[in-house]
Write a protein that holds these residues in place. Sequence first.
Motif, PDB file in Angstrom:
ATOM      1  N   TRP A  37       0.884  -1.125   0.120  1.00 58.88           N
ATOM      2  CA  TRP A  37       0.051  -0.146  -0.037  1.00 58.88           C
ATOM      3  C   TRP A  37       1.001   1.287  -0.062  1.00 58.88           C
ATOM      4  O   TRP A  37       1.955   1.378   0.540  1.00 58.88           O
ATOM      5  CB  TRP A  37      -0.911   0.020   1.292  1.00 58.88           C
ATOM      6  CG  TRP A  37      -2.188  -0.968   1.112  1.00 58.88           C
ATOM      7  CD1 TRP A  37      -1.785  -2.307   1.801  1.00 58.88           C
ATOM      8  CD2 TRP A  37      -3.297  -1.253   0.568  1.00 58.88           C
ATOM      9  NE1 TRP A  37      -3.006  -3.075   1.748  1.00 58.88           N
ATOM     10  CE2 TRP A  37      -3.909  -2.470   0.752  1.00 58.88           C
ATOM     11  CE3 TRP A  37      -4.010  -0.263  -0.094  1.00 58.88           C
ATOM     12  CZ2 TRP A  37      -4.862  -2.714   0.520  1.00 58.88           C
ATOM     13  CZ3 TRP A  37      -5.279  -0.467  -0.604  1.00 58.88           C
ATOM     14  CH2 TRP A  37      -5.636  -1.833  -0.232  1.00 58.88           C
ATOM     15  N   TYR A  38       0.388   2.267  -0.777  1.00 59.62           N
ATOM     16  CA  TYR A  38       1.014   3.579  -0.643  1.00 59.62           C
ATOM     17  C   TYR A  38      -0.030   4.281  -0.480  1.00 59.62           C
ATOM     18  O   TYR A  38      -0.940   4.618  -1.398  1.00 59.62           O
ATOM     19  CB  TYR A  38       1.553   4.027  -2.044  1.00 59.62           C
ATOM     20  CG  TYR A  38       2.070   5.302  -2.165  1.00 59.62           C
ATOM     21  CD1 TYR A  38       3.312   5.687  -1.067  1.00 59.62           C
ATOM     22  CD2 TYR A  38       1.549   6.247  -2.744  1.00 59.62           C
ATOM     23  CE1 TYR A  38       3.644   6.936  -1.171  1.00 59.62           C
ATOM     24  CE2 TYR A  38       2.176   7.650  -3.135  1.00 59.62           C
ATOM     25  CZ  TYR A  38       3.079   7.941  -2.124  1.00 59.62           C
ATOM     26  OH  TYR A  38       3.618   9.245  -2.267  1.00 59.62           O
ATOM     27  N   GLY A  39      -0.180   4.497   1.060  1.00 59.91           N
ATOM     28  CA  GLY A  39      -1.341   5.433   1.486  1.00 59.91           C
ATOM     29  C   GLY A  39      -2.673   4.397   1.423  1.00 59.91           C
ATOM     30  O   GLY A  39      -2.625   3.277   1.823  1.00 59.91           O
ATOM     31  N   SER A  40      -3.646   4.957   0.689  1.00 58.34           N
ATOM     32  CA  SER A  40      -4.845   3.892   0.467  1.00 58.34           C
ATOM     33  C   SER A  40      -4.809   3.239  -0.935  1.00 58.34           C
ATOM     34  O   SER A  40      -5.773   2.826  -1.577  1.00 58.34           O
ATOM     35  CB  SER A  40      -6.160   4.734   0.778  1.00 58.34           C
ATOM     36  OG  SER A  40      -5.945   5.735  -0.342  1.00 58.34           O
ATOM     37  N   THR A  41      -3.717   3.388  -1.760  1.00 54.39           N
ATOM     38  CA  THR A  41      -3.622   2.974  -2.831  1.00 54.39           C
ATOM     39  C   THR A  41      -2.801   1.810  -2.981  1.00 54.39           C
ATOM     40  O   THR A  41      -1.710   1.763  -2.387  1.00 54.39           O
ATOM     41  CB  THR A  41      -3.112   4.284  -4.084  1.00 54.39           C
ATOM     42  OG1 THR A  41      -3.875   5.094  -4.048  1.00 54.39           O
ATOM     43  CG2 THR A  41      -3.038   3.598  -5.373  1.00 54.39           C
ATOM     44  N   ILE A  42      -3.182   0.594  -3.672  1.00 59.75           N
ATOM     45  CA  ILE A  42      -2.466  -0.521  -4.098  1.00 59.75           C
ATOM     46  C   ILE A  42      -1.021  -0.245  -4.848  1.00 59.75           C
ATOM     47  O   ILE A  42      -1.387   0.315  -6.218  1.00 59.75           O
ATOM     48  CB  ILE A  42      -3.092  -1.646  -4.570  1.00 59.75           C
ATOM     49  CG1 ILE A  42      -4.156  -2.172  -3.465  1.00 59.75           C
ATOM     50  CG2 ILE A  42      -2.131  -2.828  -4.739  1.00 59.75           C
ATOM     51  CD1 ILE A  42      -4.929  -3.328  -3.847  1.00 59.75           C
ATOM     52  N   SER A  76       4.931  -1.384   2.921  1.00 55.58           N
ATOM     53  CA  SER A  76       3.822  -0.506   2.614  1.00 55.58           C
ATOM     54  C   SER A  76       4.205   0.620   3.826  1.00 55.58           C
ATOM     55  O   SER A  76       3.998   1.951   3.482  1.00 55.58           O
ATOM     56  CB  SER A  76       2.504  -1.119   2.996  1.00 55.58           C
ATOM     57  OG  SER A  76       2.135  -2.011   2.256  1.00 55.58           O
ATOM     58  N   GLY A  77       4.574   0.364   4.964  1.00 57.82           N
ATOM     59  CA  GLY A  77       4.848   1.611   5.868  1.00 57.82           C
ATOM     60  C   GLY A  77       5.855   2.361   5.218  1.00 57.82           C
ATOM     61  O   GLY A  77       5.870   3.742   5.549  1.00 57.82           O
ATOM     62  N   GLN A  78       6.896   1.698   4.884  1.00 61.36           N
ATOM     63  CA  GLN A  78       8.097   2.438   4.218  1.00 61.36           C
ATOM     64  C   GLN A  78       7.601   3.276   2.944  1.00 61.36           C
ATOM     65  O   GLN A  78       8.101   4.389   2.897  1.00 61.36           O
ATOM     66  CB  GLN A  78       9.099   1.584   3.756  1.00 61.36           C
ATOM     67  CG  GLN A  78      10.518   2.210   3.327  1.00 61.36           C
ATOM     68  CD  GLN A  78      11.143   3.149   4.389  1.00 61.36           C
ATOM     69  OE1 GLN A  78      10.855   2.663   5.403  1.00 61.36           O
ATOM     70  NE2 GLN A  78      11.910   4.160   3.848  1.00 61.36           N
ATOM     71  N   LEU A  79       6.887   2.738   1.972  1.00 56.55           N
ATOM     72  CA  LEU A  79       6.278   3.435   1.051  1.00 56.55           C
ATOM     73  C   LEU A  79       5.485   4.700   1.518  1.00 56.55           C
ATOM     74  O   LEU A  79       5.675   5.739   1.020  1.00 56.55           O
ATOM     75  CB  LEU A  79       5.371   2.577   0.137  1.00 56.55           C
ATOM     76  CG  LEU A  79       6.054   1.572  -0.682  1.00 56.55           C
ATOM     77  CD1 LEU A  79       5.170   0.729  -1.449  1.00 56.55           C
ATOM     78  CD2 LEU A  79       6.871   2.236  -2.006  1.00 56.55           C
ATOM     79  N   ARG A  81       5.426   6.457   4.399  1.00 53.70           N
ATOM     80  CA  ARG A  81       6.289   7.260   5.035  1.00 53.70           C
ATOM     81  C   ARG A  81       7.083   8.277   4.218  1.00 53.70           C
ATOM     82  O   ARG A  81       7.526   9.325   4.412  1.00 53.70           O
ATOM     83  CB  ARG A  81       7.217   6.756   6.080  1.00 53.70           C
ATOM     84  CG  ARG A  81       6.418   6.381   7.419  1.00 53.70           C
ATOM     85  CD  ARG A  81       7.350   6.110   8.713  1.00 53.70           C
ATOM     86  NE  ARG A  81       8.281   4.682   8.188  1.00 53.70           N
ATOM     87  CZ  ARG A  81       8.056   3.739   8.237  1.00 53.70           C
ATOM     88  NH1 ARG A  81       6.479   3.098   8.739  1.00 53.70           N
ATOM     89  NH2 ARG A  81       8.729   2.656   8.032  1.00 53.70           N
ATOM     90  N   SER A  82       7.981   7.458   3.321  1.00 52.45           N
ATOM     91  CA  SER A  82       8.712   8.158   2.608  1.00 52.45           C
ATOM     92  C   SER A  82       8.614   8.548   1.198  1.00 52.45           C
ATOM     93  O   SER A  82       9.297   9.186   0.377  1.00 52.45           O
ATOM     94  CB  SER A  82      10.180   7.050   2.360  1.00 52.45           C
ATOM     95  OG  SER A  82       9.824   6.034   1.904  1.00 52.45           O
ATOM     96  N   GLY A  83       7.186   8.161   0.525  1.00 55.14           N
ATOM     97  CA  GLY A  83       6.743   8.249  -0.641  1.00 55.14           C
ATOM     98  C   GLY A  83       7.619   7.351  -1.825  1.00 55.14           C
ATOM     99  O   GLY A  83       8.542   6.561  -1.084  1.00 55.14           O
ATOM    100  N   THR A  84       7.131   7.453  -2.920  1.00 55.25           N
ATOM    101  CA  THR A  84       7.677   6.621  -3.777  1.00 55.25           C
ATOM    102  C   THR A  84       9.166   6.938  -4.224  1.00 55.25           C
ATOM    103  O   THR A  84       9.470   8.009  -4.356  1.00 55.25           O
ATOM    104  CB  THR A  84       6.933   6.182  -5.006  1.00 55.25           C
ATOM    105  OG1 THR A  84       6.394   7.409  -5.673  1.00 55.25           O
ATOM    106  CG2 THR A  84       5.583   5.735  -4.790  1.00 55.25           C
TER     107      THR A  84
END
Length: 88
Positions: A37-42, A76-79, A81-84
């Motif tokens: 997950w990147y926020g609420s997006t897969i 997902s947490g890393q994505l 927190r730090s963005g893509t």
Amino acid sequence: MGTPSAAHTDLSRIRADGHAVGDAPLPGHTMIAAPLWYGSTIAGAVALLPSSPQMRRATTRARYLAAVMDTAAAMSGQLTRSGTRRAG
């Protein structure tokens, strides 16, 4: 997932469980997958393809499911927190 209603049922179950388990593209293997997950997006998925005989043992199956889900949660947490990040 042959019909739209079957696909909806499968996706609902996957959302509820947080993972999917099914046939792998490699003969004799099972695939365990969990979404990234990147926020609420897969943003993708993480998958493990253990041999099918390994997946018959309940303790091994539970350990593999936990490992895939823990890895997906950490990624997902890393994505989130730090963005893509772009490779290279």
